[in-house]
Design a protein around this motif. Structure first.
Motif, PDB file in Angstrom:
ATOM      1  N   PRO A  27      31.295  -9.166  -7.916  1.00 42.84           N
ATOM      2  CA  PRO A  27      30.104  -8.178  -7.624  1.00 42.84           C
ATOM      3  C   PRO A  27      28.725  -8.690  -8.136  1.00 42.84           C
ATOM      4  O   PRO A  27      28.653  -9.445  -9.052  1.00 42.84           O
ATOM      5  N   LEU A  28      27.911  -8.377  -7.520  1.00 44.48           N
ATOM      6  CA  LEU A  28      26.457  -8.782  -7.650  1.00 44.48           C
ATOM      7  C   LEU A  28      26.022  -8.105  -9.061  1.00 44.48           C
ATOM      8  O   LEU A  28      26.564  -7.026  -9.705  1.00 44.48           O
ATOM      9  N   LYS A  29      25.007  -8.899  -9.653  1.00 46.61           N
ATOM     10  CA  LYS A  29      24.532  -8.760 -10.976  1.00 46.61           C
ATOM     11  C   LYS A  29      23.133  -8.648 -11.044  1.00 46.61           C
ATOM     12  O   LYS A  29      22.473  -9.609 -10.250  1.00 46.61           O
ATOM     13  N   ILE A  30      22.463  -8.009 -11.675  1.00 47.90           N
ATOM     14  CA  ILE A  30      21.109  -7.595 -11.807  1.00 47.90           C
ATOM     15  C   ILE A  30      20.458  -9.043 -12.458  1.00 47.90           C
ATOM     16  O   ILE A  30      20.884  -8.867 -13.640  1.00 47.90           O
ATOM     17  N   VAL A  31      19.395  -9.635 -12.040  1.00 51.56           N
ATOM     18  CA  VAL A  31      18.928 -10.818 -12.795  1.00 51.56           C
ATOM     19  C   VAL A  31      17.666  -9.937 -13.431  1.00 51.56           C
ATOM     20  O   VAL A  31      16.933  -9.314 -13.088  1.00 51.56           O
ATOM     21  N   GLU A  32      17.598 -10.183 -14.720  1.00 54.06           N
ATOM     22  CA  GLU A  32      16.519  -9.985 -15.628  1.00 54.06           C
ATOM     23  C   GLU A  32      15.480 -10.951 -15.815  1.00 54.06           C
ATOM     24  O   GLU A  32      15.639 -12.178 -16.073  1.00 54.06           O
ATOM     25  N   TYR A  33      14.252 -10.403 -15.962  1.00 50.22           N
ATOM     26  CA  TYR A  33      13.083 -11.277 -16.677  1.00 50.22           C
ATOM     27  C   TYR A  33      13.555 -11.572 -17.962  1.00 50.22           C
ATOM     28  O   TYR A  33      14.130 -11.251 -18.736  1.00 50.22           O
ATOM     29  N   PRO A  34      13.130 -13.302 -18.385  1.00 56.00           N
ATOM     30  CA  PRO A  34      12.370 -13.937 -17.587  1.00 56.00           C
ATOM     31  C   PRO A  34      13.226 -15.028 -16.629  1.00 56.00           C
ATOM     32  O   PRO A  34      12.827 -16.137 -16.674  1.00 56.00           O
ATOM     33  N   ASP A  35      14.202 -14.848 -16.319  1.00 56.93           N
ATOM     34  CA  ASP A  35      15.428 -15.516 -15.580  1.00 56.93           C
ATOM     35  C   ASP A  35      14.362 -16.386 -14.167  1.00 56.93           C
ATOM     36  O   ASP A  35      13.430 -15.451 -13.545  1.00 56.93           O
ATOM     37  N   PRO A  36      14.192 -17.536 -14.052  1.00 56.46           N
ATOM     38  CA  PRO A  36      13.212 -18.186 -13.186  1.00 56.46           C
ATOM     39  C   PRO A  36      13.744 -17.806 -11.668  1.00 56.46           C
ATOM     40  O   PRO A  36      12.925 -18.035 -11.010  1.00 56.46           O
ATOM     41  N   ILE A  37      14.958 -17.149 -11.577  1.00 55.20           N
ATOM     42  CA  ILE A  37      15.030 -17.057 -10.145  1.00 55.20           C
ATOM     43  C   ILE A  37      14.301 -15.855  -9.592  1.00 55.20           C
ATOM     44  O   ILE A  37      14.066 -15.951  -8.533  1.00 55.20           O
ATOM     45  N   LEU A  38      13.626 -15.069 -10.465  1.00 59.43           N
ATOM     46  CA  LEU A  38      12.668 -14.059 -10.168  1.00 59.43           C
ATOM     47  C   LEU A  38      11.444 -14.579  -9.351  1.00 59.43           C
ATOM     48  O   LEU A  38      10.488 -13.970  -9.023  1.00 59.43           O
ATOM     49  N   ARG A  39      11.057 -15.787  -9.975  1.00 59.74           N
ATOM     50  CA  ARG A  39       9.843 -16.560  -9.596  1.00 59.74           C
ATOM     51  C   ARG A  39      10.053 -17.745  -8.494  1.00 59.74           C
ATOM     52  O   ARG A  39       9.136 -18.015  -7.828  1.00 59.74           O
ATOM     53  N   LYS A  40      11.528 -17.711  -7.894  1.00 59.35           N
ATOM     54  CA  LYS A  40      11.450 -18.854  -6.934  1.00 59.35           C
ATOM     55  C   LYS A  40      11.112 -18.413  -5.441  1.00 59.35           C
ATOM     56  O   LYS A  40      11.116 -17.103  -5.207  1.00 59.35           O
ATOM     57  N   ARG A  41      10.724 -19.277  -4.648  1.00 52.34           N
ATOM     58  CA  ARG A  41      10.601 -18.882  -3.248  1.00 52.34           C
ATOM     59  C   ARG A  41      11.625 -18.403  -2.639  1.00 52.34           C
ATOM     60  O   ARG A  41      12.864 -18.970  -2.737  1.00 52.34           O
ATOM     61  N   ASN A  42      11.235 -17.310  -1.898  1.00 52.18           N
ATOM     62  CA  ASN A  42      12.446 -16.914  -0.982  1.00 52.18           C
ATOM     63  C   ASN A  42      12.448 -17.130   0.528  1.00 52.18           C
ATOM     64  O   ASN A  42      11.317 -17.044   1.078  1.00 52.18           O
ATOM     65  N   LYS A  43      13.404 -17.713   0.924  1.00 54.47           N
ATOM     66  CA  LYS A  43      13.580 -18.120   2.339  1.00 54.47           C
ATOM     67  C   LYS A  43      13.704 -17.111   3.476  1.00 54.47           C
ATOM     68  O   LYS A  43      14.271 -16.028   3.213  1.00 54.47           O
ATOM     69  N   ARG A  44      13.055 -17.450   4.753  1.00 56.21           N
ATOM     70  CA  ARG A  44      13.323 -16.706   5.748  1.00 56.21           C
ATOM     71  C   ARG A  44      14.673 -16.710   6.195  1.00 56.21           C
ATOM     72  O   ARG A  44      15.411 -17.634   6.213  1.00 56.21           O
ATOM     73  N   ILE A  45      15.285 -15.468   6.633  1.00 49.21           N
ATOM     74  CA  ILE A  45      16.409 -15.360   7.023  1.00 49.21           C
ATOM     75  C   ILE A  45      16.615 -15.334   8.686  1.00 49.21           C
ATOM     76  O   ILE A  45      15.862 -14.523   9.188  1.00 49.21           O
TER      77      ILE A  45
END
Length: 278
Positions: free
Chosen positions: A85-103
């Motif tokens: 199952p998906l899990k919530i990513v919490e601050y300050p995990d660097p995933i929250l600052r990564k570039r998000n790609k176009r679908i």
């Protein structure tokens, strides 16, 4: 209201979604357009908004362009892979600052990701959620302003883009699932005009005001790598500084790594109440 731990509304229909009030904790994240069978079509959804609030606040200020350019990197199959199952990513995990790609691929895997995002959103008492908040760095958000499965409308937005936003701004108390039990005031435009695709790839344009506009902006920020405290005044930020530091320590204790960012040494980013990189 904002991020993933926002206001938890129990309104019986979308009619109240336009009432600009939120103080109760819930999740935030945004995505417009229903999925196949149980989701409404873009045209039907936009029609319902107009019936509920036929006189949306007009937008005047031209938003900065470039959120979705031809140069945006396209998400690969690997980028769209996720574990259940998906899990919530919490601050300050660097995933929250990564570039998000176009679908660019609208398939069953994307529909499954949308389903699971709604599942975790409801389980965490949220009303919205963005893909990076569950560790998938793509331009996708979902939300249901009612916050209850089977009530309201489940909306999905893929590759959203802001065309215009109102000069008038409103201050609201926001929260975020990536920042458990942290709430503070954030100023944002009252209304906006956006372009996006639905889960099947169909393009659409819609005006939003009040609560839907607030939810969208919070989630859209996530897709830009912007977190809600980036838009707070120094005074407001100071009011939650201790809580942010506690999350940084929690990250270090869990990973054995130094926190990728520290609010203690951070100079407030001058993110105006509008759109663009802070």
């Amino acid at each position: 209201m904002a991020c993933t731990s926002w206001l938890h509304l129990h309104s019986p229909s979308l009619t109240r979604v336009f009432v600009p009030i939120l103080h109760h904790p819930t999740a935030l994240s945004t995505a417009f357009l229903h999925r196949l069978n149980r989701f409404t079509s873009p045209a039907r959804f936009i029609s319902s908004l107009n019936q509920t609030n036929p006189q949306l606040t007009p937008v005047h200020a031209q938003a900065k362009r470039g959120f979705l350019s031809k140069d945006d990197e396209v998400a690969s199959m690997e980028d769209l892979r996720f574990d259940s199952p998906l899990k919530i990513v919490e601050y300050p995990d660097p995933i929250l600052r990564k570039r998000n790609k176009r679908i660019d691929t609208f398939d069953e895997n994307l529909k499954k990701l949308v389903d699971e995002m709604f599942d975790v959103m409801y389980k965490t008492d949220g009303i919205g959620l963005s893909a990076p908040q569950v560790g998938v760095n793509v331009q996708l958000m979902v939300f249901n302003a009612v916050g209850e499965r089977g009530e309201g409308q489940e909306i999905v937005l893929v590759n959203p883009r802001v065309n215009k936003y109102s000069k008038k701004t409103v201050l609201f108390n926001e929260g975020c699932l990536s920042f458990p039990r942290i709430y503070a005031d954030v100023e944002r435009p009252e209304s906006i005009k956006i372009d996006a695709r639905d889960v099947n790839g169909a393009r659409f344009t819609v005006n939003l005001s009040g609560l839907p506009a607030r939810i969208f902006q919070h989630e859209f920020d996530h897709l830009q790598g912007i977190l809600f405290f980036d838009r707070m005044t120094d005074e407001v930020l100071d009011s939650i500084r201790t809580q942010l530091e506690a999350l940084e320590k929690k990250y270090e204790d869990m990973t054995g790594l130094p926190s990728p960012e520290k609010v203690e040494t951070r100079k407030r980013k001058k993110a105006a109440a509008g759109f663009g990189k802070s």
